[in-house]
Scaffold this motif. Sequence first.
Motif, short mmCIF file in Angstrom:
data_model
loop_
_atom_site.label_atom_id
_atom_site.label_comp_id
_atom_site.label_asym_id
_atom_site.label_seq_id
_atom_site.Cartn_x
_atom_site.Cartn_y
_atom_site.Cartn_z
N ILE A 129 0.86 -1.18 0.00
CA ILE A 129 0.00 0.00 0.00
C ILE A 129 0.90 1.24 0.00
CG2 ILE A 129 -1.80 1.26 1.23
CD1 ILE A 129 -2.54 -1.42 2.60
N PHE A 130 0.69 2.13 -0.97
CA PHE A 130 1.48 3.36 -1.07
C PHE A 130 0.54 4.53 -0.81
CE2 PHE A 130 4.05 6.74 -2.67
CZ PHE A 130 5.37 6.29 -2.60
N PRO A 131 0.60 5.12 0.39
CA PRO A 131 -0.36 6.19 0.74
C PRO A 131 0.02 7.54 0.16
CG PRO A 131 1.09 5.76 2.58
CD PRO A 131 1.46 4.76 1.51
N PHE A 132 -0.99 8.34 -0.12
CA PHE A 132 -0.86 9.74 -0.51
C PHE A 132 -0.02 9.94 -1.77
CE2 PHE A 132 -1.65 9.71 4.09
CZ PHE A 132 -2.87 10.36 4.09
N ALA A 133 -0.16 9.02 -2.72
CA ALA A 133 0.53 9.16 -4.00
C ALA A 133 -0.19 10.18 -4.87
CB ALA A 133 0.59 7.82 -4.72
N GLU A 134 0.57 11.05 -5.52
CA GLU A 134 -0.03 11.94 -6.51
C GLU A 134 -0.57 11.10 -7.66
OE1 GLU A 134 2.28 15.23 -7.80
OE2 GLU A 134 3.09 15.63 -5.81
N ALA A 135 -1.68 11.54 -8.23
CA ALA A 135 -2.33 10.75 -9.28
C ALA A 135 -1.41 10.48 -10.46
CB ALA A 135 -3.59 11.48 -9.76
N SER A 136 -0.54 11.43 -10.80
CA SER A 136 0.35 11.23 -11.94
C SER A 136 1.38 10.15 -11.69
CB SER A 136 1.07 12.54 -12.28
OG SER A 136 1.88 12.98 -11.20
N PHE A 137 1.65 9.82 -10.41
CA PHE A 137 2.60 8.78 -10.07
C PHE A 137 1.96 7.39 -10.03
CE2 PHE A 137 5.82 11.81 -8.64
CZ PHE A 137 6.99 11.10 -8.86
N ILE A 138 0.65 7.31 -9.95
CA ILE A 138 -0.01 6.03 -9.74
C ILE A 138 0.28 5.02 -10.86
CG2 ILE A 138 -2.30 4.92 -9.69
CD1 ILE A 138 -3.21 7.16 -7.82
N PRO A 139 0.27 5.39 -12.14
CA PRO A 139 0.61 4.40 -13.17
C PRO A 139 2.01 3.81 -12.99
CG PRO A 139 -0.52 6.24 -14.17
CD PRO A 139 -0.23 6.65 -12.76
#
Length: 245
Positions: A129-139
């Motif tokens: 689980i990676f919390p508080f990731a910016e949406a652009s980093f999710i891919p």
Amino acid sequence: MTKKFEIKSHDGPGRLTKKNNKLTPNLIDLKKHHITKDTETAYNVEREIAEYGVRKTLEQAQKETNVKIAVIQGSKYIDLRCKCAEELENLGFDNLIIANSDDLLLHPQDLINLIIKLRETLKPTTYLIFPFAEASFIPLLSYLGIDVFNIETAEYYAALNVLISPTKNYDLETYPIYNFTPQGLINYNKKTLDLVLREVREHMHNNSLRNLVEERTNTSPQNTAALRILDKDHSDYLQKYTQLY
């Protein structure tokens, strides 16, 4: 009752999984789950302090045998992180939160090395689980092997009056794109996170996640650097899961 776990497909190291009829990569509301107590340490601290944090985190985890979510401590020391994660897994925790996620996003080398080492160390059935990731980093994070992101990210950025888009965060004081109520901004940010995760899963279905990753890595220097480091230093990790045609 035994949990049903299935890796439905790989797209590079990223994996589309199904556990108890829930697909990942996906979102989780951490407020609705009990997380075992941990001892937080800052990212850039002396090793002795990081070792203390890991030791106390493991001691506390041993007291909570009915909890399935725990936090991987260890600051900037990858060997301590892996030790913490492996021992938590041995205690029965199969959902592990990566601590200091905001610092890791600013240190692409550490980010890449840590996630790859954790993914190689842990069982396939253990979710990262990676919390508080910016949406652009999710891919990119999904491509590396992260399974779960937290919905509280939407509330966090809304509290800062920041609108989340798939490629960029907008401070609404500087870019008044919409005039949201506080709850309206939270709802918008939640929909954006949901959209990005839906994009990721559909690209995995179509074996095109790498295309999405390359598109999104142009959104920030850290994102660009992370992908370059991944390609340059970890080609074996990529080739292990990449289909050959």
